[in-house]
Design an enzyme around this catalytic site. Structure first.
Site, PDB file in Angstrom:
ATOM      1  N   GLU A  45       7.273  53.094  60.215  1.00 50.00           N
ATOM      2  CA  GLU A  45       6.814  54.173  59.334  1.00 50.00           C
ATOM      3  C   GLU A  45       5.198  54.593  59.904  1.00 50.00           C
ATOM      4  O   GLU A  45       4.522  53.586  59.730  1.00 50.00           O
ATOM      5  CB  GLU A  45       6.829  53.829  57.810  1.00 50.00           C
ATOM      6  CG  GLU A  45       6.268  54.663  56.866  1.00 50.00           C
ATOM      7  CD  GLU A  45       6.161  53.994  55.578  1.00 50.00           C
ATOM      8  OE1 GLU A  45       6.923  53.158  55.092  1.00 50.00           O
ATOM      9  OE2 GLU A  45       5.019  54.302  54.929  1.00 50.00           O
ATOM     10  N   ARG A  49      -1.971  58.625  56.372  1.00 47.45           N
ATOM     11  CA  ARG A  49      -3.195  58.240  55.578  1.00 47.45           C
ATOM     12  C   ARG A  49      -4.638  58.292  56.183  1.00 47.45           C
ATOM     13  O   ARG A  49      -5.677  58.059  55.792  1.00 47.45           O
ATOM     14  CB  ARG A  49      -3.192  56.892  54.993  1.00 47.45           C
ATOM     15  CG  ARG A  49      -2.120  56.628  53.928  1.00 47.45           C
ATOM     16  CD  ARG A  49      -2.401  55.326  53.612  1.00 47.45           C
ATOM     17  NE  ARG A  49      -1.148  54.677  53.244  1.00 47.45           N
ATOM     18  CZ  ARG A  49      -0.473  53.555  53.090  1.00 47.45           C
ATOM     19  NH1 ARG A  49      -1.239  52.411  53.142  1.00 47.45           N
ATOM     20  NH2 ARG A  49       0.662  53.148  52.680  1.00 47.45           N
ATOM     21  N   LYS A 133      12.015  53.121  48.022  1.00 46.84           N
ATOM     22  CA  LYS A 133      11.075  52.344  48.268  1.00 46.84           C
ATOM     23  C   LYS A 133      10.656  51.824  46.857  1.00 46.84           C
ATOM     24  O   LYS A 133      10.437  52.370  46.161  1.00 46.84           O
ATOM     25  CB  LYS A 133      10.019  52.964  48.937  1.00 46.84           C
ATOM     26  CG  LYS A 133       8.451  52.208  49.070  1.00 46.84           C
ATOM     27  CD  LYS A 133       7.855  53.108  50.117  1.00 46.84           C
ATOM     28  CE  LYS A 133       6.506  52.660  50.123  1.00 46.84           C
ATOM     29  NZ  LYS A 133       5.845  52.809  51.293  1.00 46.84           N
TER      30      LYS A 133
END
Ligand code: 3PG
Length: 216
Positions: A45, A49, A133
């Site tokens: 993943e 960010r 998640k």
């Protein structure tokens, strides 16, 4: 490579550990993802960010065609469209909103919303998402939370991320509704910045064995 929700879930069922990469540097990202894959973790993943994250995502997808490259920290519908366009295998979010859930359901991109409790999970299920998640796992209750949610939601499976460690991984994965765990511990920023690919390879191998002890 064509990815479907089923093919991504099958991959996570097999690997059981998903590395989470946070870096703004394309070369470091490619090197890191290659090292993870060479050491038994051919899925990652890449978080959105950092300012350059979309470029990092695109270039890693190009450079690592045999790795399942997903995009994390997807917070908006626009980001979801962008990662789909970039060729991400899947999208994943730390939380869920009605707008994003609707957009994700319509997009066709394999997608895993984030949940912190029962209400989030009900929203996820309303939009057809039964693999989610659990974030931040160590704060919202980790394995205890997954077990408790398994009562009212027996068909849901969780990917636990946030504060997961290699030591905790085998115990977490014994809980039957925990599909996989994820984390940045096998590719920490300190080692990426130092270019210590050997150390990252060692951490990846340890994570791989924590996820698949039968291979040890
Ligand atoms: C995530 O995006 O899921 C978390 O940042 C990963 O958490 P960790 O850095 O504690 O592994």
């Amino acid at each position: 490579m064509i990815h479907t929700k089923q093919s991504i879930i099958a991959q996570l069922e097999q690997l059981r550990v998903l590395p989470i990469l946070v870096t703004d540097d394309v070369d470091q990202a490619i090197r890191c993802v290659t090292t993870l894959a060479e050491n038994g973790l051919p899925a990652v993943e890449i978080t959105l960010r950092t300012p350059n994250a979309m470029t990092v995502l695109r270039e890693v997808i190009k450079a690592c065609p045999n790795v399942v490259v997903g995009a994390g920290t997807v917070l908006t519908s626009a980001q979801l469209d962008a990662v789909k366009y970039a060729g991400a295998a899947f999208g994943i979010s730390p939380g869920i909103t009605p707008t994003l859930a609707r957009a994700a359901a319509e997009s066709g991109l394999p997608y895993f919303p984030g949940v912190g409790g029962a209400s989030d999970l009900m929203l996820a299920l309303e939009h057809g998402f039964d693999v989610v998640k659990l974030f931040p796992s160590d704060i919202v209750g980790g394995i205890k939370m997954a077990k408790a949610l398994g009562g009212p939601f027996p068909d849901v499976r969780f990917c636990l991320t946030g504060g997961v460690t290699v030591e905790a991984t085998p115990g977490l994965l014994r809980q039957n509704n925990i599909l996989c765990v994820g984390g940045s511990w096998m590719c920490p920023a300190s080692l990426i910045n130092a270019g210590d690919w050997e150390a990252i390879g060692t951490l990846a191998t340890q994570a791989m064995i924590a996820g698949r002890p039968q291979l040890a």
